[in-house]
Design a protein around this motif. Structure first.
Motif, PDB file in Angstrom:
ATOM      1  N   GLY A  37       0.869  -1.176   0.000  1.00 44.58           N
ATOM      2  CA  GLY A  37       0.000   0.000   0.000  1.00 44.58           C
ATOM      3  C   GLY A  37       0.900   1.219   0.000  1.00 44.58           C
ATOM      4  O   GLY A  37       1.940   1.233   0.671  1.00 44.58           O
ATOM      5  N   LYS A  38       0.472   2.254  -0.742  1.00 48.26           N
ATOM      6  CA  LYS A  38       1.354   3.402  -0.987  1.00 48.26           C
ATOM      7  C   LYS A  38       1.768   4.112   0.316  1.00 48.26           C
ATOM      8  O   LYS A  38       2.918   4.481   0.493  1.00 48.26           O
ATOM      9  CB  LYS A  38       0.691   4.372  -1.953  1.00 48.26           C
ATOM     10  CG  LYS A  38       0.583   3.780  -3.369  1.00 48.26           C
ATOM     11  CD  LYS A  38      -0.225   4.640  -4.289  1.00 48.26           C
ATOM     12  CE  LYS A  38       0.482   5.892  -4.703  1.00 48.26           C
ATOM     13  NZ  LYS A  38       1.703   5.654  -5.469  1.00 48.26           N
ATOM     14  N   GLY A  39       0.808   4.277   1.224  1.00 51.78           N
ATOM     15  CA  GLY A  39       1.125   4.987   2.470  1.00 51.78           C
ATOM     16  C   GLY A  39       2.084   4.205   3.354  1.00 51.78           C
ATOM     17  O   GLY A  39       2.858   4.780   4.127  1.00 51.78           O
ATOM     18  N   VAL A 221       5.044  17.668 -10.177  1.00 55.06           N
ATOM     19  CA  VAL A 221       4.733  16.695 -11.240  1.00 55.06           C
ATOM     20  C   VAL A 221       5.974  15.825 -11.407  1.00 55.06           C
ATOM     21  O   VAL A 221       7.002  16.285 -11.920  1.00 55.06           O
ATOM     22  CB  VAL A 221       4.387  17.411 -12.566  1.00 55.06           C
ATOM     23  CG1 VAL A 221       4.012  16.388 -13.634  1.00 55.06           C
ATOM     24  CG2 VAL A 221       3.278  18.435 -12.359  1.00 55.06           C
ATOM     25  N   SER A 222       5.879  14.574 -10.930  1.00 57.16           N
ATOM     26  CA  SER A 222       7.064  13.717 -11.023  1.00 57.16           C
ATOM     27  C   SER A 222       7.115  13.089 -12.411  1.00 57.16           C
ATOM     28  O   SER A 222       6.090  12.748 -12.996  1.00 57.16           O
ATOM     29  CB  SER A 222       7.049  12.657  -9.919  1.00 57.16           C
ATOM     30  OG  SER A 222       6.011  11.738 -10.141  1.00 57.16           O
ATOM     31  N   MET A 223       8.345  12.978 -12.940  1.00 52.82           N
ATOM     32  CA  MET A 223       8.507  12.543 -14.325  1.00 52.82           C
ATOM     33  C   MET A 223       9.531  11.414 -14.450  1.00 52.82           C
ATOM     34  O   MET A 223      10.353  11.405 -15.368  1.00 52.82           O
ATOM     35  CB  MET A 223       8.920  13.759 -15.175  1.00 52.82           C
ATOM     36  CG  MET A 223       7.882  14.882 -15.134  1.00 52.82           C
ATOM     37  SD  MET A 223       8.532  16.487 -15.630  1.00 52.82           S
ATOM     38  CE  MET A 223       8.892  16.205 -17.328  1.00 52.82           C
ATOM     39  N   GLY A 224       9.477  10.465 -13.498  1.00 52.27           N
ATOM     40  CA  GLY A 224      10.386   9.305 -13.538  1.00 52.27           C
ATOM     41  C   GLY A 224      11.836   9.757 -13.648  1.00 52.27           C
ATOM     42  O   GLY A 224      12.266  10.674 -12.931  1.00 52.27           O
ATOM     43  N   GLY A 225      12.570   9.140 -14.567  1.00 54.33           N
ATOM     44  CA  GLY A 225      13.986   9.455 -14.753  1.00 54.33           C
ATOM     45  C   GLY A 225      14.239  10.878 -15.236  1.00 54.33           C
ATOM     46  O   GLY A 225      15.377  11.367 -15.199  1.00 54.33           O
ATOM     47  N   THR A 240      16.341  18.248 -12.586  1.00 58.02           N
ATOM     48  CA  THR A 240      16.931  17.178 -13.405  1.00 58.02           C
ATOM     49  C   THR A 240      17.837  16.306 -12.530  1.00 58.02           C
ATOM     50  O   THR A 240      18.345  16.737 -11.500  1.00 58.02           O
ATOM     51  CB  THR A 240      17.723  17.763 -14.600  1.00 58.02           C
ATOM     52  OG1 THR A 240      18.529  18.838 -14.128  1.00 58.02           O
ATOM     53  CG2 THR A 240      16.788  18.258 -15.687  1.00 58.02           C
ATOM     54  N   LEU A 241      17.990  15.051 -12.994  1.00 52.91           N
ATOM     55  CA  LEU A 241      18.656  14.031 -12.172  1.00 52.91           C
ATOM     56  C   LEU A 241      19.890  13.483 -12.885  1.00 52.91           C
ATOM     57  O   LEU A 241      19.961  13.519 -14.118  1.00 52.91           O
ATOM     58  CB  LEU A 241      17.681  12.856 -11.941  1.00 52.91           C
ATOM     59  CG  LEU A 241      16.273  13.207 -11.454  1.00 52.91           C
ATOM     60  CD1 LEU A 241      15.417  11.944 -11.397  1.00 52.91           C
ATOM     61  CD2 LEU A 241      16.349  13.860 -10.076  1.00 52.91           C
ATOM     62  N   PRO A 242      20.811  12.905 -12.118  1.00 53.70           N
ATOM     63  CA  PRO A 242      21.938  12.225 -12.768  1.00 53.70           C
ATOM     64  C   PRO A 242      21.484  10.883 -13.348  1.00 53.70           C
ATOM     65  O   PRO A 242      20.419  10.396 -12.993  1.00 53.70           O
ATOM     66  CB  PRO A 242      22.907  12.004 -11.598  1.00 53.70           C
ATOM     67  CG  PRO A 242      22.016  11.904 -10.393  1.00 53.70           C
ATOM     68  CD  PRO A 242      20.855  12.842 -10.658  1.00 53.70           C
ATOM     69  N   GLU A 243      22.301  10.315 -14.216  1.00 54.18           N
ATOM     70  CA  GLU A 243      22.035   8.951 -14.719  1.00 54.18           C
ATOM     71  C   GLU A 243      22.247   7.984 -13.559  1.00 54.18           C
ATOM     72  O   GLU A 243      23.259   8.084 -12.851  1.00 54.18           O
ATOM     73  CB  GLU A 243      23.059   8.592 -15.804  1.00 54.18           C
ATOM     74  CG  GLU A 243      22.749   9.180 -17.166  1.00 54.18           C
ATOM     75  CD  GLU A 243      21.605   8.457 -17.858  1.00 54.18           C
ATOM     76  OE1 GLU A 243      21.548   7.216 -17.779  1.00 54.18           O
ATOM     77  OE2 GLU A 243      20.758   9.165 -18.454  1.00 54.18           O
ATOM     78  N   ILE A 244      21.303   7.061 -13.363  1.00 52.19           N
ATOM     79  CA  ILE A 244      21.505   6.089 -12.286  1.00 52.19           C
ATOM     80  C   ILE A 244      21.170   4.680 -12.776  1.00 52.19           C
ATOM     81  O   ILE A 244      20.542   4.526 -13.827  1.00 52.19           O
ATOM     82  CB  ILE A 244      20.633   6.411 -11.043  1.00 52.19           C
ATOM     83  CG1 ILE A 244      19.140   6.468 -11.421  1.00 52.19           C
ATOM     84  CG2 ILE A 244      21.096   7.666 -10.345  1.00 52.19           C
ATOM     85  CD1 ILE A 244      18.218   6.460 -10.228  1.00 52.19           C
ATOM     86  N   ASN A 245      21.573   3.710 -11.983  1.00 53.95           N
ATOM     87  CA  ASN A 245      21.298   2.321 -12.334  1.00 53.95           C
ATOM     88  C   ASN A 245      19.968   1.906 -11.671  1.00 53.95           C
ATOM     89  O   ASN A 245      19.912   1.723 -10.461  1.00 53.95           O
ATOM     90  CB  ASN A 245      22.469   1.466 -11.838  1.00 53.95           C
ATOM     91  CG  ASN A 245      22.333   0.045 -12.297  1.00 53.95           C
ATOM     92  OD1 ASN A 245      21.596  -0.231 -13.256  1.00 53.95           O
ATOM     93  ND2 ASN A 245      22.993  -0.859 -11.606  1.00 53.95           N
ATOM     94  N   ALA A 277      13.357  15.198  -2.034  1.00 52.23           N
ATOM     95  CA  ALA A 277      12.299  14.365  -2.613  1.00 52.23           C
ATOM     96  C   ALA A 277      12.802  13.590  -3.835  1.00 52.23           C
ATOM     97  O   ALA A 277      12.494  12.397  -4.002  1.00 52.23           O
ATOM     98  CB  ALA A 277      11.107  15.238  -2.989  1.00 52.23           C
ATOM     99  N   MET A 278      13.585  14.268  -4.675  1.00 49.84           N
ATOM    100  CA  MET A 278      14.103  13.590  -5.869  1.00 49.84           C
ATOM    101  C   MET A 278      15.104  12.505  -5.482  1.00 49.84           C
ATOM    102  O   MET A 278      15.155  11.433  -6.090  1.00 49.84           O
ATOM    103  CB  MET A 278      14.780  14.613  -6.799  1.00 49.84           C
ATOM    104  CG  MET A 278      13.825  15.556  -7.491  1.00 49.84           C
ATOM    105  SD  MET A 278      12.670  14.710  -8.595  1.00 49.84           S
ATOM    106  CE  MET A 278      11.194  14.720  -7.622  1.00 49.84           C
ATOM    107  N   THR A 279      15.883  12.787  -4.443  1.00 50.01           N
ATOM    108  CA  THR A 279      16.902  11.811  -4.026  1.00 50.01           C
ATOM    109  C   THR A 279      16.251  10.561  -3.443  1.00 50.01           C
ATOM    110  O   THR A 279      16.634   9.438  -3.786  1.00 50.01           O
ATOM    111  CB  THR A 279      17.869  12.450  -2.994  1.00 50.01           C
ATOM    112  OG1 THR A 279      18.372  13.663  -3.549  1.00 50.01           O
ATOM    113  CG2 THR A 279      19.019  11.516  -2.660  1.00 50.01           C
TER     114      THR A 279
END
Ligand code: ATP
Length: 311
Positions: A37-39, A221-225, A240-245, A277-279
């Motif tokens: 469950g998300k919560g 608005v979250s946008m995945g990668g 914007t985010l770094p490239e990650i595995n 939040a992004m991290t």
């Protein structure tokens, strides 16, 4: 303390099977069962960030007991409304690189149970300084149920992060008692507005300027990668985010909500709130388990997130 609400929690069961045989017997050796469950994912990530959290919502039966046991094992304080019906199982069959899901819809709540939960919710607010509400409503509750929860929190001056979708989210946005934060992904944003929102800055700006979002302090608005697009206090931000595995992205939105909740509850700056939040979202994608992050990697990835204030 943060209050993390899940109205329709589940036990998530995954069955890894080499070759899934339809209309035949499939035997499974390595069954994995977790409180889902998300919560609950939000609560799990908040605990890993070493902040205090209380998980609440509605559960019942043996499955409900299992959820409580799992939460307690994970040192997650919890106080749920108990009902007579069984909570649900959600089954994922992992086969040949595919995932076939069987999701029970869960119990149907009566209006008395709805009222009893609202009373519990109101009493729990005395202990907390921020609320997260995640996921869908169980059957039986009216679509304005989240709005009723917002009214109660509003009267007590407690901010709410609402991470839901569809009609229950729309209803919650149509009243003066707004959530403090919403975190739709691109698909949820498009669904909510009934138009296809593109990923250009101009279409995202136009979308978050819709009257539905008036009075909401943070629209993330979250946008995945691709990171996120944010409107806060009349300003727009592109993150914007770094490239990650990426190992398993499921639950990244919940980890993002947890990061928002912790940073906002600590009254951090805009930049720190968004980077946190992004991290936490990114760290969740780097682990196999849903709602798990490795805090030892936090600093490194936090420093690589870029927040750009747009004109
Ligand atoms: P879910 O429904 O799986 O919980 P969501 O659709 O609500 O996720 P996303 O926009 O996919 O949320 O992801 C939330 C955040 O997680 C992103 O803003 C980002 O910080 C991180 N994230 C997700 N996917 C990736 C990825 N492929 N690479 C890097 N970061 C990611």
């Amino acid at each position: 303390m943060i209050l993390a609400v899940t109205m329709n929690p589940s036990v998530d069961i995954s069955y890894p099977i080499d070759e899934f045989k339809l209309n035949d017997v499939n035997r499974v050796e390595n069954v994995c069962k977790t409180a889902g469950g998300k919560g609950l994912n939000v609560a799990r990530v908040v605990v890993q960030m070493e902040e205090e959290v209380l998980a609440t919502g509605v559960l019942g039966g043996m499955i409900g007991e299992y959820i409580i046991q799992e939460l307690t094992k994970g040192s997650i304080q919890n106080d749920f409304l108990k009902i007579n019906q069984e909570s649900r199982n959600c089954i994922a069959i992992l086969h040949e690189g595919k995932q076939t899901e069987i999701l029970e819809s869960g119990p149907t709540l009566s209006s008395e149970e709805g009222r009893a939960f609202l009373q519990k919710f109101e009493s729990l607010l005395a202990k907390v300084s921020l609320v997260t509400i995640s996921g869908s409503l169980p059957k039986g509750l009216p679509t304005d149920f989240y709005h009723q929860m917002l009214e109660i929190s509003h009267a007590k001056g407690i901010p709410v992060i609402l991470d839901s979708s569809g009609e229950s989210l729309k209803h919650a946005l149509l009243h003066p008692e707004k959530p403090y934060v919403i975190k739709p992904n691109g698909t949820e944003l498009s669904q909510l507005l009934g138009i296809e929102v593109g990923d250009t800055i101009s279409s995202l700006k136009k979308a978050v300027d819709n009257y539905l979002f008036n009075g909401i302090e943070w629209i993330v608005v979250s946008m995945g990668g691709e990171g996120a697009f944010v409107k806060h206090g009349g300003n727009y931000y592109r993150i914007t985010l770094p490239e990650i595995n990426v190992v398993n992205p499921v639950g990244s939105g919940d980890a993002t909500v947890a990061g928002l909740a912790v940073a906002l509850n600590c009254h951090q700056t805009v930049e720190v709130v968004l980077k946190t939040a992004m991290t936490t979202g990114m760290l969740n994608t780097m682990e196999a388990g849903t709602g798990f992050i490795n805090m030892n990697k936090f600093k490194r990835y936090f420093n690589e997130v870029k927040v750009e204030k747009l004109d």
